[in-house]
Write a protein that holds these residues in place. Structure first.
Motif, PDB file in Angstrom:
ATOM      1  N   HIS A  72       0.846  -1.180   0.000  1.00  0.00           N
ATOM      2  CA  HIS A  72       0.000   0.000   0.000  1.00  0.00           C
ATOM      3  C   HIS A  72       0.888   1.238   0.000  1.00  0.00           C
ATOM      4  N   LEU A  73       0.311   2.356  -0.363  1.00  0.00           N
ATOM      5  CA  LEU A  73       0.949   3.663  -0.200  1.00  0.00           C
ATOM      6  C   LEU A  73       0.304   4.347   0.990  1.00  0.00           C
ATOM      7  N   GLN A  74       1.112   4.878   1.883  1.00  0.00           N
ATOM      8  CA  GLN A  74       0.564   5.630   3.013  1.00  0.00           C
ATOM      9  C   GLN A  74       0.915   7.104   2.860  1.00  0.00           C
ATOM     10  N   LEU A  75      -0.092   7.944   3.026  1.00  0.00           N
ATOM     11  CA  LEU A  75       0.085   9.395   3.018  1.00  0.00           C
ATOM     12  C   LEU A  75      -0.352   9.926   4.369  1.00  0.00           C
ATOM     13  N   THR A  76       0.375  10.895   4.898  1.00  0.00           N
ATOM     14  CA  THR A  76       0.016  11.513   6.164  1.00  0.00           C
ATOM     15  C   THR A  76      -0.335  12.969   5.888  1.00  0.00           C
ATOM     16  N   ILE A  77      -1.564  13.354   6.227  1.00  0.00           N
ATOM     17  CA  ILE A  77      -2.126  14.623   5.774  1.00  0.00           C
ATOM     18  C   ILE A  77      -2.654  15.415   6.964  1.00  0.00           C
ATOM     19  N   LYS A  78      -2.198  16.642   7.064  1.00  0.00           N
ATOM     20  CA  LYS A  78      -2.556  17.518   8.174  1.00  0.00           C
ATOM     21  C   LYS A  78      -3.602  18.533   7.728  1.00  0.00           C
ATOM     22  N   ARG A  79      -4.521  18.851   8.630  1.00  0.00           N
ATOM     23  CA  ARG A  79      -5.528  19.855   8.325  1.00  0.00           C
ATOM     24  C   ARG A  79      -4.875  21.203   8.065  1.00  0.00           C
ATOM     25  N   VAL A  80      -5.332  21.877   7.019  1.00  0.00           N
ATOM     26  CA  VAL A  80      -4.818  23.200   6.656  1.00  0.00           C
ATOM     27  C   VAL A  80      -5.999  24.162   6.624  1.00  0.00           C
ATOM     28  N   GLU A  81      -5.841  25.305   7.243  1.00  0.00           N
ATOM     29  CA  GLU A  81      -6.925  26.277   7.244  1.00  0.00           C
ATOM     30  C   GLU A  81      -7.259  26.676   5.810  1.00  0.00           C
ATOM     31  N   GLY A  82      -8.500  26.426   5.406  1.00  0.00           N
ATOM     32  CA  GLY A  82      -8.918  26.740   4.048  1.00  0.00           C
ATOM     33  C   GLY A  82      -8.478  25.727   3.022  1.00  0.00           C
ATOM     34  N   GLY A  83      -7.831  24.648   3.442  1.00  0.00           N
ATOM     35  CA  GLY A  83      -7.325  23.650   2.508  1.00  0.00           C
ATOM     36  C   GLY A  83      -8.448  22.767   1.986  1.00  0.00           C
ATOM     37  N   LYS A  84      -8.789  22.915   0.733  1.00  0.00           N
ATOM     38  CA  LYS A  84      -9.925  22.191   0.155  1.00  0.00           C
ATOM     39  C   LYS A  84      -9.714  20.685   0.187  1.00  0.00           C
ATOM     40  N   VAL A  85      -8.578  20.214  -0.313  1.00  0.00           N
ATOM     41  CA  VAL A  85      -8.351  18.777  -0.422  1.00  0.00           C
ATOM     42  C   VAL A  85      -7.978  18.165   0.926  1.00  0.00           C
ATOM     43  N   SER A  86      -7.057  18.789   1.639  1.00  0.00           N
ATOM     44  CA  SER A  86      -6.623  18.243   2.928  1.00  0.00           C
ATOM     45  C   SER A  86      -7.803  18.105   3.883  1.00  0.00           C
ATOM     46  N   ASN A  87      -8.632  19.125   3.965  1.00  0.00           N
ATOM     47  CA  ASN A  87      -9.750  19.074   4.890  1.00  0.00           C
ATOM     48  C   ASN A  87     -10.821  18.091   4.432  1.00  0.00           C
TER      49      ASN A  87
END
Length: 362
Positions: A72-87
């Motif tokens: 598998h591929l693992q991605l680690t993604i943090k919430r960004v204020e106003g971030g359309k994709v991350s949020n």
């Protein structure tokens, strides 16, 4: 059997797991829809990930935090204020959902830039802050069984807000060649010091840093400050590597090989910066009205043409296209080869229109 990517075309992957690393950060695991393929890439690289939001496919670049050879591929993604994709990923992406992905890319990786051996020792220092820990954590894990002395320095607010905190502590306990240093804003009930990274802390936490190859990733100002501190301390910057999420090149001119127009287009007294220009896209039988100075990517995207625009900062290369006539001014050529530049290829997200142009995409 390894997963086969489809050149510069996106593939469909399924989210097979999703879990929190911190209160505002998740890891997702992606795999093939049907087969248990292994994924190959260079630790430190990233992929362009696409999710559908309100009927539109949106792409963004995220570093891979799993290991080559995993299924598998693992991605680690943090919430960004106003971030359309991350949020969207944090709030709405579910296990079982499908996403689009482009093949892993990126010059910031441990394979192309391995730690140098000096005086019969190979030492590496990984420095990170915030979600910048993702690529360097993957790089450090890659080094664990390779007789490399690893110093890992991460800056965070609290242990609870430190991405991979438990994993870092475990590696520190299990591997004698992995030395962890955390510098925290609030260090209550921890063994880690409280402070903000500067020259003094760098020398105190990693006294032999000048003997190491350094890999740095984090917020832009953090990386700039750390780089300046290293230079001031006399570090050999030939042994320094950092992730770049913003263009590092000065504005350059890109003109198609068969064009006689000067990229430094000047205006006479009757011309203005709002001079109308056009973008012809013959392979889609489309002509788009624009103004001089408009970003090529914005106009192609607004016309509904199938151009993937992920990082929007001239780093990931997903929006590469070819200007066959006319002139643009480019602020980044980060992922382009000299041959591609000579042929007229540009990064649309970093290219401003200077005249009527003809463009090939796809």
């Amino acid at each position: 059997m390894f997963f086969e990517w489809q050149g510069n075309q996106p593939v469909t992957l399924r989210c097979i797991d999703k879990f929190h690393e911190t209160h505002d950060c998740v890891s997702i695991q992606l795999a093939d829809l049907t087969e248990s393929f292994l994924f190959d890439f260079k630790p430190g690289q990233f992929i362009n990930l696409g999710v559908e939001i309100n009927g539109k496919m949106e792409f963004r670049a995220y570093s891979v935090s799993s290991m080559p050879g995993d299924d598998h591929l693992q991605l680690t993604i943090k919430r960004v204020e106003g971030g359309k994709v991350s949020n969207y990923i944090l709030d709405s992406l579910l296990i079982g959902d499908t996403v689009q992905a482009l093949a892993p890319i990126g010059e910031f990786n441990i394979v192309d830039h391995p730690p140098l051996e000096r005086e019969n020792q190979t030492k590496a220092l990984f420095i990170s802050a915030g979600c910048g820990i993702t690529p360097v954590f993957a790089m450090a894990k890659h080094c664990l069984d390779k007789n490399i002395d690893i110093a890992f320095l991460n800056i965070a607010r609290t242990p609870e807000e430190t991405i991979y905190f438990d994993q870092l502590e475990t590696l520190h306990s299990v591997y004698p060649n992995f030395e962890l240093s955390l510098l925290l804003k609030d260090n209550q009930n921890t063994r880690h010091p409280k402070g903000r990274l500067n020259s003094e802390w760098l020398q105190q936490l990693v006294p032999d840093f000048k003997q190491r190859t350094i890999y740095l990733c984090g917020p832009n100002q953090f990386m700039l400050d750390t780089q300046n501190n290293l230079i001031a301390l006399g570090f050999d910057m030939d042994n320094f590597h950092q992730e770049s999420f913003t263009p590092t090149l000065e504005p350059t001119n890109a003109v198609s090989p068969d064009s006689n127009q000067d990229a430094n287009v000047t205006c006479d007294n009757n011309e203005t910066d709002s001079l109308g220009v056009s973008i012809a896209v013959p392979n889609f039988a489309t002509t788009i009205d624009a103004a001089k100075g408009d970003l090529l990517a914005d106009k192609l995207e607004s016309a509904g043409l199938p151009l993937i625009i992920a990082c929007r900062s001239g780093i990931c290369g997903s929006c590469k296209c070819k200007v066959t006539k006319g002139a643009v001014t480019s602020s980044s050529q980060e992922t382009l080869t000299e041959e591609e530049i000579a042929q007229g290829y540009v990064l649309a997200c970093s290219s401003s229109l200077q005249s009527d142009v003809e463009v090939e995409i796809g």
